[in-house]
Design a protein around this motif. Structure first.
Motif, PDB file in Angstrom:
ATOM      1  N   CYS A   1       0.837  -1.206   0.000  1.00 11.03           N
ATOM      2  CA  CYS A   1       0.000   0.000   0.000  1.00 11.03           C
ATOM      3  C   CYS A   1       0.866   1.248   0.000  1.00 11.03           C
ATOM      4  CB  CYS A   1      -0.863   0.058   1.258  1.00 11.03           C
ATOM      5  SG  CYS A   1      -1.933  -1.349   1.445  1.00 11.03           S
ATOM      6  N   CYS A   2       0.259   2.358  -0.434  1.00  5.70           N
ATOM      7  CA  CYS A   2       0.933   3.644  -0.302  1.00  5.70           C
ATOM      8  C   CYS A   2       0.085   4.548   0.593  1.00  5.70           C
ATOM      9  CB  CYS A   2       1.194   4.275  -1.654  1.00  5.70           C
ATOM     10  SG  CYS A   2      -0.308   4.541  -2.558  1.00  5.70           S
ATOM     11  N   VAL A   3       0.692   5.590   1.115  1.00  3.37           N
ATOM     12  CA  VAL A   3       0.023   6.430   2.113  1.00  3.37           C
ATOM     13  C   VAL A   3       0.495   7.875   1.975  1.00  3.37           C
ATOM     14  CG1 VAL A   3       1.837   6.045   3.858  1.00  3.37           C
ATOM     15  CG2 VAL A   3      -0.466   6.612   4.623  1.00  3.37           C
ATOM     16  N   ASP A   4      -0.341   8.815   2.387  1.00  2.00           N
ATOM     17  CA  ASP A   4       0.118  10.185   2.561  1.00  2.00           C
ATOM     18  C   ASP A   4       0.666  10.264   3.991  1.00  2.00           C
ATOM     19  OD1 ASP A   4       0.375  12.900   3.111  1.00  2.00           O
ATOM     20  OD2 ASP A   4      -1.252  13.440   1.763  1.00  2.00           O
ATOM     21  N   ASP A   5       2.003  10.186   4.094  1.00  2.00           N
ATOM     22  CA  ASP A   5       2.629  10.031   5.420  1.00  2.00           C
ATOM     23  C   ASP A   5       2.324  11.200   6.376  1.00  2.00           C
ATOM     24  OD1 ASP A   5       4.262  11.727   3.900  1.00  2.00           O
ATOM     25  OD2 ASP A   5       6.102  10.565   4.169  1.00  2.00           O
ATOM     26  N   ALA A   6       2.493  12.444   5.877  1.00  2.00           N
ATOM     27  CA  ALA A   6       2.303  13.601   6.768  1.00  2.00           C
ATOM     28  C   ALA A   6       0.845  13.700   7.219  1.00  2.00           C
ATOM     29  CB  ALA A   6       2.734  14.879   6.056  1.00  2.00           C
ATOM     30  N   ARG A   7      -0.084  13.375   6.329  1.00  3.59           N
ATOM     31  CA  ARG A   7      -1.499  13.472   6.727  1.00  3.59           C
ATOM     32  C   ARG A   7      -1.876  12.345   7.696  1.00  3.59           C
ATOM     33  NH1 ARG A   7      -4.153  17.407   5.680  1.00  3.59           N
ATOM     34  NH2 ARG A   7      -6.042  16.396   6.424  1.00  3.59           N
ATOM     35  N   LEU A   8      -1.205  11.228   7.596  1.00  2.86           N
ATOM     36  CA  LEU A   8      -1.459  10.166   8.577  1.00  2.86           C
ATOM     37  C   LEU A   8      -1.100  10.673   9.977  1.00  2.86           C
ATOM     38  CD1 LEU A   8      -2.295   7.114   8.784  1.00  2.86           C
ATOM     39  CD2 LEU A   8       0.148   6.578   8.782  1.00  2.86           C
ATOM     40  N   VAL A   9      -0.025  11.436  10.055  1.00  2.00           N
ATOM     41  CA  VAL A   9       0.389  12.018  11.340  1.00  2.00           C
ATOM     42  C   VAL A   9      -0.651  13.025  11.824  1.00  2.00           C
ATOM     43  CG1 VAL A   9       2.141  13.450  12.470  1.00  2.00           C
ATOM     44  CG2 VAL A   9       2.846  11.666  10.860  1.00  2.00           C
ATOM     45  N   VAL A  10      -1.023  13.945  10.925  1.00  2.00           N
ATOM     46  CA  VAL A  10      -1.938  15.021  11.333  1.00  2.00           C
ATOM     47  C   VAL A  10      -3.289  14.442  11.766  1.00  2.00           C
ATOM     48  CG1 VAL A  10      -3.229  17.015  10.478  1.00  2.00           C
ATOM     49  CG2 VAL A  10      -0.806  16.799   9.988  1.00  2.00           C
ATOM     50  N   LEU A  11      -3.780  13.446  11.036  1.00  2.00           N
ATOM     51  CA  LEU A  11      -5.103  12.909  11.401  1.00  2.00           C
ATOM     52  C   LEU A  11      -5.053  12.154  12.720  1.00  2.00           C
ATOM     53  CD1 LEU A  11      -6.722  11.986   8.001  1.00  2.00           C
ATOM     54  CD2 LEU A  11      -6.873  14.073   9.339  1.00  2.00           C
ATOM     55  N   ASN A  12      -3.924  11.550  13.033  1.00  2.00           N
ATOM     56  CA  ASN A  12      -3.794  10.960  14.374  1.00  2.00           C
ATOM     57  C   ASN A  12      -3.823  12.050  15.437  1.00  2.00           C
ATOM     58  OD1 ASN A  12      -3.204   7.900  14.918  1.00  2.00           O
ATOM     59  ND2 ASN A  12      -2.363   8.347  12.894  1.00  2.00           N
ATOM     60  N   ALA A  13      -3.157  13.179  15.138  1.00  2.00           N
ATOM     61  CA  ALA A  13      -3.156  14.280  16.114  1.00  2.00           C
ATOM     62  C   ALA A  13      -4.570  14.830  16.292  1.00  2.00           C
ATOM     63  CB  ALA A  13      -2.194  15.383  15.651  1.00  2.00           C
ATOM     64  N   VAL A  14      -5.327  14.934  15.189  1.00  2.00           N
ATOM     65  CA  VAL A  14      -6.716  15.417  15.285  1.00  2.00           C
ATOM     66  C   VAL A  14      -7.521  14.462  16.177  1.00  2.00           C
ATOM     67  CG1 VAL A  14      -8.859  15.759  13.958  1.00  2.00           C
ATOM     68  CG2 VAL A  14      -6.681  16.611  13.048  1.00  2.00           C
ATOM     69  N   GLN A  15      -7.310  13.161  15.966  1.00  3.23           N
ATOM     70  CA  GLN A  15      -8.056  12.188  16.774  1.00  3.23           C
ATOM     71  C   GLN A  15      -7.655  12.286  18.255  1.00  3.23           C
ATOM     72  OE1 GLN A  15      -7.762   7.885  15.686  1.00  3.23           O
ATOM     73  NE2 GLN A  15      -9.989   8.088  15.652  1.00  3.23           N
ATOM     74  N   ALA A  16      -6.356  12.484  18.494  1.00  2.84           N
ATOM     75  CA  ALA A  16      -5.903  12.636  19.886  1.00  2.84           C
ATOM     76  C   ALA A  16      -6.584  13.843  20.526  1.00  2.84           C
ATOM     77  CB  ALA A  16      -4.382  12.780  19.927  1.00  2.84           C
ATOM     78  N   ARG A  17      -6.622  14.962  19.781  1.00  3.42           N
ATOM     79  CA  ARG A  17      -7.269  16.160  20.339  1.00  3.42           C
ATOM     80  C   ARG A  17      -8.750  15.897  20.602  1.00  3.42           C
ATOM     81  NH1 ARG A  17      -7.003  20.830  16.481  1.00  3.42           N
ATOM     82  NH2 ARG A  17      -8.493  19.505  15.451  1.00  3.42           N
ATOM     83  N   GLU A  18      -9.396  15.184  19.691  1.00 10.61           N
ATOM     84  CA  GLU A  18     -10.830  14.900  19.901  1.00 10.61           C
ATOM     85  C   GLU A  18     -11.036  13.975  21.103  1.00 10.61           C
ATOM     86  OE1 GLU A  18     -12.283  13.757  16.019  1.00 10.61           O
ATOM     87  OE2 GLU A  18     -12.069  15.816  15.290  1.00 10.61           O
ATOM     88  N   ASN A  19      -9.990  13.216  21.438  1.00  8.20           N
ATOM     89  CA  ASN A  19     -10.058  12.383  22.655  1.00  8.20           C
ATOM     90  C   ASN A  19      -9.725  13.193  23.905  1.00  8.20           C
ATOM     91  OD1 ASN A  19     -10.514  10.099  21.126  1.00  8.20           O
ATOM     92  ND2 ASN A  19      -8.365   9.470  21.078  1.00  8.20           N
ATOM     93  N   GLY A  20      -9.378  14.467  23.735  1.00  5.40           N
ATOM     94  CA  GLY A  20      -9.087  15.313  24.901  1.00  5.40           C
ATOM     95  C   GLY A  20      -7.625  15.654  25.091  1.00  5.40           C
ATOM     96  N   ALA A  21      -6.738  15.181  24.198  1.00  3.18           N
ATOM     97  CA  ALA A  21      -5.302  15.482  24.363  1.00  3.18           C
ATOM     98  C   ALA A  21      -5.014  16.937  24.004  1.00  3.18           C
ATOM     99  CB  ALA A  21      -4.473  14.564  23.466  1.00  3.18           C
ATOM    100  N   ASP A  22      -3.988  17.498  24.635  1.00  2.00           N
ATOM    101  CA  ASP A  22      -3.480  18.816  24.242  1.00  2.00           C
ATOM    102  C   ASP A  22      -2.283  18.598  23.315  1.00  2.00           C
ATOM    103  OD1 ASP A  22      -5.308  20.249  25.724  1.00  2.00           O
ATOM    104  OD2 ASP A  22      -4.078  20.196  27.529  1.00  2.00           O
ATOM    105  N   ILE A  23      -2.324  19.243  22.162  1.00  2.00           N
ATOM    106  CA  ILE A  23      -1.226  19.086  21.187  1.00  2.00           C
ATOM    107  C   ILE A  23      -0.587  20.460  21.017  1.00  2.00           C
ATOM    108  CG2 ILE A  23      -0.651  18.401  18.800  1.00  2.00           C
ATOM    109  CD1 ILE A  23      -2.018  16.080  20.183  1.00  2.00           C
ATOM    110  N   LEU A  24       0.683  20.571  21.371  1.00  2.00           N
ATOM    111  CA  LEU A  24       1.378  21.860  21.242  1.00  2.00           C
ATOM    112  C   LEU A  24       2.472  21.724  20.194  1.00  2.00           C
ATOM    113  CD1 LEU A  24       1.895  22.790  25.011  1.00  2.00           C
ATOM    114  CD2 LEU A  24       0.004  23.435  23.506  1.00  2.00           C
ATOM    115  N   THR A  25       2.302  22.448  19.074  1.00  2.00           N
ATOM    116  CA  THR A  25       3.391  22.446  18.093  1.00  2.00           C
ATOM    117  C   THR A  25       4.278  23.666  18.370  1.00  2.00           C
ATOM    118  OG1 THR A  25       2.098  23.670  16.488  1.00  2.00           O
ATOM    119  CG2 THR A  25       1.970  21.290  16.363  1.00  2.00           C
ATOM    120  N   ALA A  26       5.389  23.740  17.679  1.00  2.00           N
ATOM    121  CA  ALA A  26       6.382  24.803  17.899  1.00  2.00           C
ATOM    122  C   ALA A  26       6.711  24.929  19.384  1.00  2.00           C
ATOM    123  CB  ALA A  26       5.870  26.137  17.339  1.00  2.00           C
ATOM    124  N   THR A  27       6.746  23.812  20.065  1.00  2.00           N
ATOM    125  CA  THR A  27       6.994  23.798  21.515  1.00  2.00           C
ATOM    126  C   THR A  27       7.971  22.673  21.840  1.00  2.00           C
ATOM    127  OG1 THR A  27       4.753  24.591  21.898  1.00  2.00           O
ATOM    128  CG2 THR A  27       5.883  23.585  23.777  1.00  2.00           C
TER     129      THR A  27
END
Ligand SMILES: Cc1cc2nc3c(=O)[nH]c(=O)nc-3n(C[C@H](O)[C@H](O)[C@H](O)COP(=O)(O)OP(=O)(O)OC[C@H]3O[C@@H](n4cnc5c(N)ncnc54)[C@H](O)[C@@H]3O)c2cc1C
Length: 507
Positions: free
Chosen positions: A152-178
């Motif tokens: 299979c092939c994947v959009d690697d960077a978007r796989l990362v971002v969508l996991n981060a979106v899911q983490a935030r929707e689960n209540g996680a705090d995501i701080l970039t540039a930190t």
């Protein structure tokens, strides 16, 4: 010593690093009810996790190294990720030309047999022997036959971002540039010091610390935590070049090179062919890795040896490099160091305050790696929920009826936009596209067109919901539009982003 004033938040888990492994762990942990903070010193996926070959694969060549555990786990994850993110992960056929002076046919057949049967396949096809059609074969005339298998092939960077979106929707705090600049065990908690790109410092408490800093994993242990790294790290650079489309069929090639390495040629974004990768020991600053001219020549040489269409260095449209952060297993050749991951644990004298560090790994195995970290975390958080990520889709895969259906629906709602744009949206955002379109029924409602097929509505969404801060984040990681835009379009986007941030400051 860290000072204890100004501690603002208390978490169960702090994750250092917003590559695929960090976001995978943050998503899994937050979904089990743990309070999670993830800090990323740059942008999500800015480093290795956007510089990969973009494959979700078992890794045929790892069989030769006897890495059966890794291959078995990776093969099984292909089917899981196809289900979790059908907008980002797609089956792809791989054609392996056979030339008798390289690996013998019997050896390749054994490898492919293992590949077919090491793990359950639901959707992916079995391997087979093929003869090339001389009329359509893009390879040199003397290459007449080979094998074909599925990965299979994947959009690697978007796989990362969508996991981060899911983490935030689960209540996680995501701080970039930190950046995590220090972490120290105190009586009963970790005190973690974070500094953002405006030089503001904040301190947080947590019970468990996860070091998923990729190429910086050993540096974080030594410099920020002041412990000894359990493994010495080997950084192995891998580079890719992007060439104008060499062939039009929608399958990849896997070429055997005379140095025993394998090189992929992969159809990329409809117009290009991606060629990679290399294995080059790396000793300089991981923040500034870039392709070496010898790597470009090496990749062009392999491409020119196999394809009829020949290319020179000045035809390379773009290139990128990433670093594999591998636990040193004393192999001399960078290409033979194991790609399997290692999870290490250190605890205090009361067997509390764990520090987990991740060495190595693949995009393909991020979910299993995260599950393993969470299993080990269970000892410290007995109240946390059970594993859940195997059957839960990622954002955008909810109510999924296939790409064609979504493209059709988008075009019905917005007949003025091009089918290519509808397809790009469907493949990037899945059903979350409705959040971007916000009920718009004509393209004027999407705001200014900042560049061809890039409306303000999409940029607004990326800034508000996907942590995009500048044009690089948008053009190279949230989308791949960077390959198509010139300085004028980039300047317009920068200008628009500046106007958004001055609006935010005023409010
Ligand atoms: C050339 C190449 C090709 C590859 N191809 C494939 C492939 O096709 N398929 C596949 O499955 N795998 C592939 N891989 C492997 C895969 O890309 C990596 O295993 C994976 O991306 C590693 O992710 P990571 O999260 O560990 O590291 P990274 O993505 O590097 O993330 C680590 C993050 O930690 C951050 N960080 C570091 N220090 C700090 C700090 N003090 N505070 C805050 N943040 C910090 C960094 O900024 C970085 O963003 C490839 C790797 C390479 C190099």
């Amino acid at each position: 010593m860290l000072e204890e004033h100004g501690v603002v938040e208390k978490y169960d888990v702090v994750v250092i690093g917003g590559g695929i492994n960090g976001v995978g762990i943050a998503t899994d942990a937050s979904g089990r009810g743990l309070r999670v903070l993830l800090c990323e010193k740059d942008d999500l996926a800015q480093h290795t996790s956007s510089s990969s070959s973009k494959l979700i694969h078992g890794g045929l060549r790892y069989l030769e190294q006897g890495a059966f555990r890794l291959v078995h786990e990776s093969l099984a994850e292909r089917e899981v990720l196809l289900m979790k993110a059908p907008h980002l992960v797609h089956p792809m056929r791989f054609v392996l030309p056979h030339q008798p002076h390289l690996r013998p046919a019997w050896l390749i057949r054994i490898g492919l047999f293992c590949y077919d049967y090491l793990s359950r396949r639901k959707t992916l096809a079995k391997s087979r022997f093929i003869r090339f059609d001389p009329k359509t074969n893009p390879l040199k005339a003397e290459i007449v036959q080979g094998f074909e298998y599925a990965d299979c092939c994947v959009d690697d960077a978007r796989l990362v971002v969508l996991n981060a979106v899911q983490a935030r929707e689960n209540g996680a705090d995501i701080l970039t540039a930190t950046k995590c600049i220090a972490a120290e065990r105190k009586a009963g908690y970790w005190l973690v010091r974070l500094e953002n790109n405006k030089k503001q410092i904040v301190e947080v408490k947590c019970k468990a610390l996860i070091n998923a800093a990729g190429p910086w994993v050993a540096k974080v242990i030594e410099d920020q935590i002041k412990e000894n790294s359990p493994y010495s790290l080997r950084l192995v650079q891998g580079s890719h070049i992007i060439l104008p489309q060499i062939y039009t069929e929608n399958h990849a090639f896997i070429f055997q090179n005379i140095d025993q390495r394998v090189i992929f040629a992969i159809p990329y974004l409809n117009k290009y062919t991606l060629i990679g990768t290399t294995d080059r020991e790396y000793f300089a600053d991981p923040d500034h890795v870039e392709i070496h001219k010898d790597e470009t020549l090496y990749l062009l040489d392999v491409s020119n040896r196999y394809f009829r269409k020949q290319h020179e260095a000045d035809q390379v449209i773009h290139s990128f490099s990433g670093l594999r952060a591998l636990a040193d297993d004393a192999h001399l050749q960078p290409s033979t160091i194991t790609r399997d991951y290692k999870i290490t644990l250190s605890i205090d004298q009361d067997r509390q305050l764990p520090l987990f560090s991740i060495f190595g790994g693949k995009l393909t195995t991020y979910r299993k790696l995260s599950e393993q970290v969470l299993t080990q975390l269970g000892e410290f958080f007995p109240q946390m929920g059970p594993s859940w990520t195997e059957h839960q889709v990622l954002p955008g895969a909810e109510q999924w009826n296939g790409v064609e259906d979504l493209v059709y629906q988008i075009c019905q709602q917005l007949p003025q936009i091009s089918p290519q744009l509808a397809k790009r949206w469907a493949l990037s955002y899945g059903t979350r596209i409705w959040q971007i379109l916000h009920g718009a029924s004509n393209s004027i409602e999407l705001g200014a067109m900042l560049a061809p097929d890039l409306y303000a509505a999409e940029v607004d969404y990326l800034v508000a919901y996907e942590w995009a801060k500048n044009s690089e984040d948008i053009l190279w990681r949230r989308t791949k539009l960077g390959l198509q835009f010139g300085p004028v379009e980039i300047a317009r986007l920068d200008h628009y982003l500046a106007s958004l941030s001055s609006e935010t400051e005023q409010n």
